[in-house]
Design a protein around this motif. Structure first.
Motif, PDB file in Angstrom:
ATOM      1  N   GLY A  46       0.868  -1.060  -0.171  1.00  0.00           N
ATOM      2  CA  GLY A  46      -0.037   0.039   0.221  1.00  0.00           C
ATOM      3  C   GLY A  46       0.780   1.209  -0.227  1.00  0.00           C
ATOM      4  N   ALA A  47       0.093   2.459  -0.211  1.00  0.00           N
ATOM      5  CA  ALA A  47       0.933   3.614  -0.093  1.00  0.00           C
ATOM      6  C   ALA A  47       1.282   3.942   1.283  1.00  0.00           C
ATOM      7  CB  ALA A  47      -0.169   4.782  -0.414  1.00  0.00           C
ATOM      8  N   ASN A  59      -3.346   1.817   2.283  1.00  0.00           N
ATOM      9  CA  ASN A  59      -2.077   2.408   2.622  1.00  0.00           C
ATOM     10  C   ASN A  59      -1.615   1.468   3.659  1.00  0.00           C
ATOM     11  OD1 ASN A  59      -3.744   2.883   5.077  1.00  0.00           O
ATOM     12  ND2 ASN A  59      -2.763   4.744   5.643  1.00  0.00           N
ATOM     13  N   ASN A  60      -1.922   0.096   3.497  1.00  0.00           N
ATOM     14  CA  ASN A  60      -1.015  -0.787   4.447  1.00  0.00           C
ATOM     15  C   ASN A  60      -0.971  -1.931   3.440  1.00  0.00           C
ATOM     16  OD1 ASN A  60      -3.779  -1.849   4.259  1.00  0.00           O
ATOM     17  ND2 ASN A  60      -3.618  -3.082   5.910  1.00  0.00           N
ATOM     18  N   ASN A  61      -0.158  -3.121   4.011  1.00  0.00           N
ATOM     19  CA  ASN A  61       0.074  -4.221   3.050  1.00  0.00           C
ATOM     20  C   ASN A  61      -0.887  -5.217   3.176  1.00  0.00           C
ATOM     21  OD1 ASN A  61       2.473  -3.013   2.282  1.00  0.00           O
ATOM     22  ND2 ASN A  61       3.882  -3.985   3.946  1.00  0.00           N
ATOM     23  N   VAL A 241      11.117 -10.011   6.115  1.00  0.00           N
ATOM     24  CA  VAL A 241      10.076  -9.200   6.638  1.00  0.00           C
ATOM     25  C   VAL A 241       9.179  -8.482   5.849  1.00  0.00           C
ATOM     26  CG1 VAL A 241       9.592  -7.603   8.549  1.00  0.00           C
ATOM     27  CG2 VAL A 241      11.696  -8.994   8.837  1.00  0.00           C
ATOM     28  N   ILE A 242       7.791  -8.815   6.020  1.00  0.00           N
ATOM     29  CA  ILE A 242       6.719  -7.868   5.341  1.00  0.00           C
ATOM     30  C   ILE A 242       6.119  -6.958   6.346  1.00  0.00           C
ATOM     31  CG2 ILE A 242       4.893  -7.862   4.029  1.00  0.00           C
ATOM     32  CD1 ILE A 242       5.119 -10.387   2.628  1.00  0.00           C
ATOM     33  N   PRO A 243       6.527  -5.937   6.519  1.00  0.00           N
ATOM     34  CA  PRO A 243       5.955  -4.804   7.523  1.00  0.00           C
ATOM     35  C   PRO A 243       4.547  -4.595   7.354  1.00  0.00           C
ATOM     36  CG  PRO A 243       7.468  -3.658   6.358  1.00  0.00           C
ATOM     37  CD  PRO A 243       7.527  -5.066   5.488  1.00  0.00           C
ATOM     38  N   GLY A 244       4.014  -3.962   8.201  1.00  0.00           N
ATOM     39  CA  GLY A 244       2.634  -3.512   8.003  1.00  0.00           C
ATOM     40  C   GLY A 244       2.385  -2.265   6.980  1.00  0.00           C
ATOM     41  N   HIS A 245       3.367  -1.523   6.810  1.00  0.00           N
ATOM     42  CA  HIS A 245       3.421  -0.738   5.681  1.00  0.00           C
ATOM     43  C   HIS A 245       4.824  -0.533   5.165  1.00  0.00           C
ATOM     44  CE1 HIS A 245      -0.287   1.427   7.423  1.00  0.00           C
ATOM     45  NE2 HIS A 245       0.197   0.574   8.639  1.00  0.00           N
TER      46      HIS A 245
END
Length: 314
Positions: A46-47, A59-61, A241-245
């Motif tokens: 996301g943005a 705006n998140n993943n 790591v796939i972060p939240g954003h």
């Protein structure tokens, strides 16, 4: 490993995203098309800007795992239209059915799309604290989304997850074992991490940031966040790591821009308190070291004020 992922893992600096970048996938409600981070694990990044009509609240993943016997989706999305757009992308990748949706927390962009999945009969799992937040604040969160998303909010309603967990929930599906974890207090109530030990990847949620400034809420315990991050989260030993954003990365990056940021801000506020500084001045402690992060302008002063209020009574 793909060349793209190798570059992310080895990168020495944050792969910066700009709030000024236009929608990357205009033919879809999604801000950007999902990418395969490692084999079988996909994420629509996301943005890193706040939610707007232009980014449809993406705006998140929004991630998904292809298990061989079904799909596990991580995050319901910010609306039913956004959830449907993600489902379209999943169908383009595989004909396996979506069997489980996991909400990484109780915020709107994690859970407002739940209604789309619930109407399909898909189980939705969240931490018990996130469920409490949805039950208590869901209508208010929905109204906020309707305010910026206007016609794109049509059809969205609050759907509370039908499955809950407290500390750890194991999902065995197809060829994959996923550990759904609540490692401790961090960014907000019910923060959830999805750890796939065989693949050394963690879909971290909002415990980890690196391209945008971590937001600190009024009820966030930053010392607890640091303890959870430096303790059980780091102990996972994740390679990916796939972060939240923000884009997928590695532990070094999220450590620098999450734990190190929180420690730096707390040190600045501690020095300010020790010098007899007040709240009005605390908003302007020097955070220039972090000004390259997206949402710096929106969050830096708020974060400083909230940490002051937290540390004043420590």
């Amino acid at each position: 490993m793909t060349r793209w992922m190798l570059a992310l893992v080895c990168a020495g600096g944050a792969a910066m995203a700009s709030e000024d970048i236009a929608d990357k996938y205009p033919q879809s409600e999604l801000y950007d098309k999902p990418v395969e981070v490692i084999p079988h694990v996909w994420s629509a990044i996301g943005a890193t800007a706040p939610p707007t009509y232009e980014n449809a609240g993406h705006n998140n993943n929004l991630s998904f795992v292809v298990t061989g016997d079904g799909i596990v989706v991580i995050n319901g999305g910010a609306s039913v239209r956004l959830a449907a757009a993600l489902h379209d992308e999943i169908r383009a990748v595989t004909d396996q059915p979506v069997r489980l949706v996991i909400n990484e927390n109780g915020q709107g962009h994690a859970m407002l799309g739940n209604a789309y999945w619930a109407d399909l009969g898909v189980d939705i799992l969240a931490h018990e604290d996130a469920i409490h937040e949805i039950e208590e604040n869901g209508d208010f969160i929905l109204q906020g989304m309707q305010g910026y998303n206007r016609d794109r909010a049509e059809g969205t309603r609050v759907a509370v997850p039908n499955l809950s967990f407290s500390d750890r929930h194991v999902v065995e599906m197809g060829e994959v074992t996923l550990e759904v974890l609540h490692l401790g207090p961090a960014h907000g109530p019910g923060d959830t991490q999805v750890w796939i030990p065989d693949w050394q990847i963690v879909i971290a949620g909002d415990i980890a940031f690196h391209e945008r400034m971590p937001p600190i809420f009024g009820d966030t315990c930053t010392s607890c966040w640091i303890e959870t991050f430096d303790g059980p989260f780091t102990a996972l030993g994740a390679t990916y790591v796939i972060p939240g954003h923000g884009h997928p990365t590695n532990m070094a990056q999220v450590t620098r821009y999450t734990s190190d940021y929180l420690k730096d801000l707390r040190a600045k506020i501690r020095a300010h308190l020790d010098a007899g500084g007040d709240l009005a001045e605390a908003y302007y402690v020097d955070q220039s070291r972090w000004q390259m992060l997206d949402t710096f302008e929106e969050l830096a002063t708020k974060n400083a004020g909230r940490v002051y209020e937290e540390m004043e009574w420590e």
